[in-house]
Design an enzyme around this catalytic site. Structure first.
Site, PDB file in Angstrom:
ATOM      1  CB  THR A  55      26.163  11.134  17.338  1.00  0.00           C
ATOM      2  OG1 THR A  55      25.070  10.402  16.775  1.00  0.00           O
ATOM      3  CG2 THR A  55      25.671  11.801  18.614  1.00  0.00           C
TER       4      THR A  55
ATOM      5  CE1 TYR B 273      26.670   8.181  21.631  1.00  0.00           C
ATOM      6  CE2 TYR B 273      25.034   8.210  19.870  1.00  0.00           C
ATOM      7  CZ  TYR B 273      26.352   8.212  20.276  1.00  0.00           C
ATOM      8  OH  TYR B 273      27.356   8.242  19.350  1.00  0.00           O
TER       9      TYR B 273
END
Ligand code: UDP
Length: 327
Positions: A117, A141
């Site tokens: 990501t 995350y």
């Protein structure tokens, strides 16, 4: 047939990847615990219900299907949740991935496509985010995904694990043929929440922060169509099978849109009003995340075809109105 083990194949991106893999002649074997995925979304190959925190279940899947490669999508992926439940994110994402990577290495499956990501870059004002940019995640995350990238590099050195790491920007849209689409419970992503607000399934969309240092005060993101994104994964898989070795690729279009701009486009595409409430910032959100690289285009031959904002919203809107999974 050539099997590819697809973790998270019952989820939003994983299910689109399974469709693309099947179209390219591979057999996608979905490995999913159905915590955030849907059994109905597994349409393109066998299904194994399993948990990445259970090493025996992973080993059994490798033994049964002998995959040539792994595509690893399974993860918890909500920035906001990761800020309030970091332990859950580190255990599920990092421990689960370590189990998978170890099992793959022991099974001699040394081709690994990993769903990372742009959140690994963190907030870097006025810095072009290319694959060589420093990684300073500001939420658990992003930190968990960066840790998995590190594990893959160590397994390359020790065991020859070859990985293509894709750092996604914001994935949107749905399969234009309507076989699979985005369906989260609860939903946290901007475009599906906005479509819910547009057709009255929720009262309004809350805009998370209007005081960011951007032209209109709202966060800027780089949106990429899920079908274009999974096309890159098939190219990445082929890259590995051709023996080209480990590589990191950003997957974004290089164009940034603010939350307010996404709202304007949604109004135009749906021809309906978007009820909004201006709210506070969401902890963990970066001001601006825009991909600054065309490495995937130059090296993989990636050719994104559907990633205009209007097309992404229009495909998402069609799915929103006609598609669903049994819950
Ligand atoms: N966002 C928002 N309201 C919402 C959900 C998201 O304003 O209800 C904003 C969020 O702050 C971010 C952008 O929309 O700037 C995209 O958020 P999303 O959760 O879709 O993806 P993320 O960027 O967190 O991966």
């Amino acid at each position: 047939m050539t099997n590819v083990l697809v973790t998270g194949g019952a989820g939003y991106i994983g299910s689109h990847a399974c469709k693309a893999l099947a179209a390219a002649g591979f057999t996608p074997v979905t490995f999913d615990n159905l915590v955030t995925g849907w059994r109905d979304a597994v349409k393109f190959g066998p299904f194994v219900e399993g948990n990445l925190l259970n090493r025996d279940q992973i080993d059994a899947a490798f033994a049964q299907y002998q995959p040539v490669a792994v595509m690893h999508f399974a993860a918890l992926s909500q920035v906001g949740d990761s800020m309030t439940q970091p332990g859950l994110y580190w255990r599920n994402n990092v421990e689960g991935s370590l189990n998978l990577i170890e099992a793959a290495a022991e099974a001699g499956c040394l081709n690994f496509v990993f769903s990372s990501t742009c959140a690994t870059y963190g907030d870097q004002d006025n810095v072009v985010l290319d694959e060589n940019s420093a990684q300073h995640p500001i939420n658990a995350y992003g930190a968990s995904k960066r840790a998995i990238e590190d594990i893959l590099r160590d397994f390359d050195v020790a065991h020859g694990m070859q990985s293509v790491i894709f750092r996604y920007f914001n994935v949107a849209g749905a399969d234009p043929e309507g076989e699979v689409g985005e369906f989260h419970r609860p939903e946290t992503h901007l475009i599906p929440l906005m479509l819910d607000a547009i057709d009255g399934k929720r009262d309004a969309l809350t805009v998370f922060g209007t005081d960011y240092d951007t032209p209109d005060g709202t966060c800027i993101r780089d949106y990429v169509h899920v079908c274009d994104l999974v096309d890159a994964h098939v190219l990445g898989l082929q890259w590995l099978l051709d023996g080209k070795g480990g590589r990191v690729f950003n997957l974004g279009t290089g164009s940034g849109f603010s939350v307010r701009e996404v709202i304007t486009h949604s109004r135009e595409v749906t021809n309906r009003a978007v009820p909004i409430i201006e709210g506070n910032r969401r902890p963990g959100d970066c001001t601006k995340l825009v991909s600054g690289s065309s490495r995937a285009v130059a090296e993989l031959g990636w050719n994104p075809k559907r990633s205009t904002l209007s097309e992404m919203i229009s495909d998402a809107w069609r799915w929103h109105q006609t598609g669903h999974y049994d819950t």
